[in-house]
Design a protein around this motif. Sequence first.
Motif, short mmCIF file in Angstrom:
data_model
loop_
_atom_site.label_atom_id
_atom_site.label_comp_id
_atom_site.label_asym_id
_atom_site.label_seq_id
_atom_site.Cartn_x
_atom_site.Cartn_y
_atom_site.Cartn_z
N UNK A 206 0.85 -1.19 0.00
CA UNK A 206 0.00 0.00 0.00
C UNK A 206 0.89 1.24 0.00
N UNK A 207 0.56 2.20 -0.86
CA UNK A 207 1.33 3.44 -0.92
C UNK A 207 0.45 4.59 -0.47
N UNK A 208 0.93 5.36 0.49
CA UNK A 208 0.27 6.63 0.82
C UNK A 208 1.11 7.69 0.14
N UNK A 209 0.66 8.10 -1.05
CA UNK A 209 1.40 9.12 -1.81
C UNK A 209 0.95 10.50 -1.34
N UNK A 210 1.63 11.52 -1.81
CA UNK A 210 1.36 12.91 -1.41
C UNK A 210 1.50 13.03 0.10
N UNK A 211 2.52 12.33 0.62
CA UNK A 211 2.77 12.35 2.06
C UNK A 211 3.24 13.72 2.51
N UNK A 212 3.44 14.63 1.56
CA UNK A 212 3.77 16.02 1.91
C UNK A 212 2.51 16.75 2.37
N UNK A 213 1.37 16.13 2.16
CA UNK A 213 0.11 16.77 2.56
C UNK A 213 -0.27 16.42 3.98
N UNK A 214 -1.11 17.26 4.52
CA UNK A 214 -1.68 17.07 5.85
C UNK A 214 -2.41 15.71 5.91
N UNK A 215 -2.25 15.03 7.03
CA UNK A 215 -3.10 13.86 7.26
C UNK A 215 -2.52 12.52 6.85
N UNK A 216 -1.24 12.53 6.42
CA UNK A 216 -0.65 11.26 5.97
C UNK A 216 -0.58 10.24 7.11
N UNK A 217 -0.28 10.75 8.33
CA UNK A 217 -0.18 9.84 9.48
C UNK A 217 -1.51 9.14 9.73
N UNK A 218 -2.57 9.93 9.66
CA UNK A 218 -3.90 9.36 9.91
C UNK A 218 -4.25 8.31 8.87
N UNK A 219 -3.90 8.60 7.62
CA UNK A 219 -4.18 7.65 6.55
C UNK A 219 -3.44 6.33 6.80
N UNK A 220 -2.17 6.45 7.19
CA UNK A 220 -1.40 5.24 7.48
C UNK A 220 -2.05 4.47 8.62
N UNK A 221 -2.47 5.19 9.66
CA UNK A 221 -3.12 4.53 10.82
C UNK A 221 -4.40 3.81 10.39
N UNK A 222 -5.21 4.52 9.60
CA UNK A 222 -6.47 3.91 9.12
C UNK A 222 -6.20 2.63 8.34
N UNK A 223 -5.20 2.70 7.49
CA UNK A 223 -4.89 1.52 6.67
C UNK A 223 -4.39 0.37 7.54
N UNK A 224 -3.58 0.73 8.56
CA UNK A 224 -3.07 -0.30 9.47
C UNK A 224 -4.22 -0.99 10.19
N UNK A 225 -5.17 -0.18 10.69
CA UNK A 225 -6.33 -0.72 11.38
C UNK A 225 -7.10 -1.67 10.46
N UNK A 226 -7.26 -1.20 9.25
CA UNK A 226 -7.99 -2.02 8.27
C UNK A 226 -7.27 -3.35 8.05
N UNK A 227 -5.95 -3.30 7.94
CA UNK A 227 -5.19 -4.54 7.71
C UNK A 227 -5.30 -5.48 8.89
N UNK A 228 -5.26 -4.90 10.13
CA UNK A 228 -5.38 -5.73 11.32
C UNK A 228 -6.75 -6.40 11.38
N UNK A 229 -7.79 -5.62 11.10
CA UNK A 229 -9.15 -6.18 11.10
C UNK A 229 -9.23 -7.33 10.12
N UNK A 230 -8.65 -7.09 8.96
CA UNK A 230 -8.72 -8.11 7.93
C UNK A 230 -8.00 -9.38 8.37
N UNK A 231 -6.89 -9.16 9.09
CA UNK A 231 -6.10 -10.30 9.54
C UNK A 231 -6.89 -11.13 10.55
N UNK A 232 -7.68 -10.42 11.41
CA UNK A 232 -8.50 -11.13 12.39
C UNK A 232 -9.61 -11.90 11.68
N UNK A 233 -10.21 -11.23 10.68
CA UNK A 233 -11.33 -11.86 9.97
C UNK A 233 -10.93 -13.07 9.15
#
Length: 338
Positions: A206-233
């Motif tokens: 997964x690539x979070x591009x435009x990491x120079x923009x506001x909110x990249x950290x949150x996007x990474x966190x959201x994606x991580x959460x999603x991946x963890x959920x998927x791993x549990x499922x």
Amino acid sequence: MPQAKGEHGTMTDSSLLARAAEIAQSVLAGDLRLGARLIRDLDDQTVLAELILRQLWPHTGRAFILGVTGNPGAGKSTVVDSLIAYYRKAGKRVGVVAIDPSSPFSGGAILGDRIRMQRHALDDGVFIRSLASRGHLGGLSRSTGEIVAVLDAMGFEVVIIETVGVGQGEVDVVALADTKVVVTVPGLGDEVQAIKAGILEIADVLVVNKADREGADRTVRDLLTMLELRHVEEPHGPESPSSEVEIIRTVAVRGEGIGELAAAIARNQEKTAGLAAERRARRARRELRDALLDRCAQRVEQVLSRHADWVDQVQRREIDPYSIAERLLVELLGGTRL
Ligand SMILES: Nc1nc2c(ncn2[C@@H]2O[C@H](COP(=O)(O)OP(=O)(O)OP(=O)(O)O)[C@@H](O)[C@H]2O)c(=O)[nH]1
Ligand SMILES: [Mg+2]
């Protein structure tokens, strides 16, 4: 053998075959001009082009196929452009098929992608081809597959397929790549939701591009959460165990994070090497299926144009289309050609 069209219309079958063999040899030897011409002719579905492709087939199956998909405007072409530069530095020749869903003529797509990847225009080790997905109804997968096969036969070690993950057709095209990269950006609101369902599932990286923009950290966190959920499922997920999907931040316009992305791609390639045979089998099955469906569709049209009377009968409600379809199937599949 069907009749040859256009400039080859007067050629006999054997001289057409000889010509195909000659062109195939030149394409294999790396003749870029003939390769480009062949790709155009494949789009027009000329008989000669198909004969050439048949000759090239034994020489395909060597390239590493990288799929890049994600949100519209996420910077996919910019990421691809940076990856081209990276692989060129590593001495690899790179072919690109960029699929544009919107433009009705490939002209629009070619312009946009050429501008984005312009700096490689004069490099013989780079070949970029744009394909408009409109006008390839259902045939997108076949068209892309054919172009990839030509680039593969020409000896491009890396073939990148870029496509917007908007339609199922586009997702399917990327789904069979060796490694799938999904590009998203911060600031789309709920990024995870913003990516069409089904696309995240195919991601190896997964690539979070435009990491120079506001909110990249949150996007990474959201994606991580999603991946963890998927791993549990689905703890025993299919090809790409969710836990092993890497998330890479890039600022593609400045080339930042591209080395890390290339490394993540290489790790995925290594990790899934054991699954390569299975992946190739699935690809081969689809190639055969595409070729078969394509021919069936053509023959259906031929049969229908010979049987205007059937259409009349259906229209007058003298016979139902289903019974005719059964007869049509017999005509198609019962013929001696199969
Ligand atoms: N700020 C910023 N802008 C970027 C970055 N990467 C790309 N862009 C810009 O985003 C815009 C879209 O980039 P493209 O590479 O064309 O995006 P794409 O995903 O290929 O677009 P489509 O193929 O049309 O879906 C361009 O104006 C780029 O210059 C980045 O890392 N940061
Ligand atoms: Mg693009």
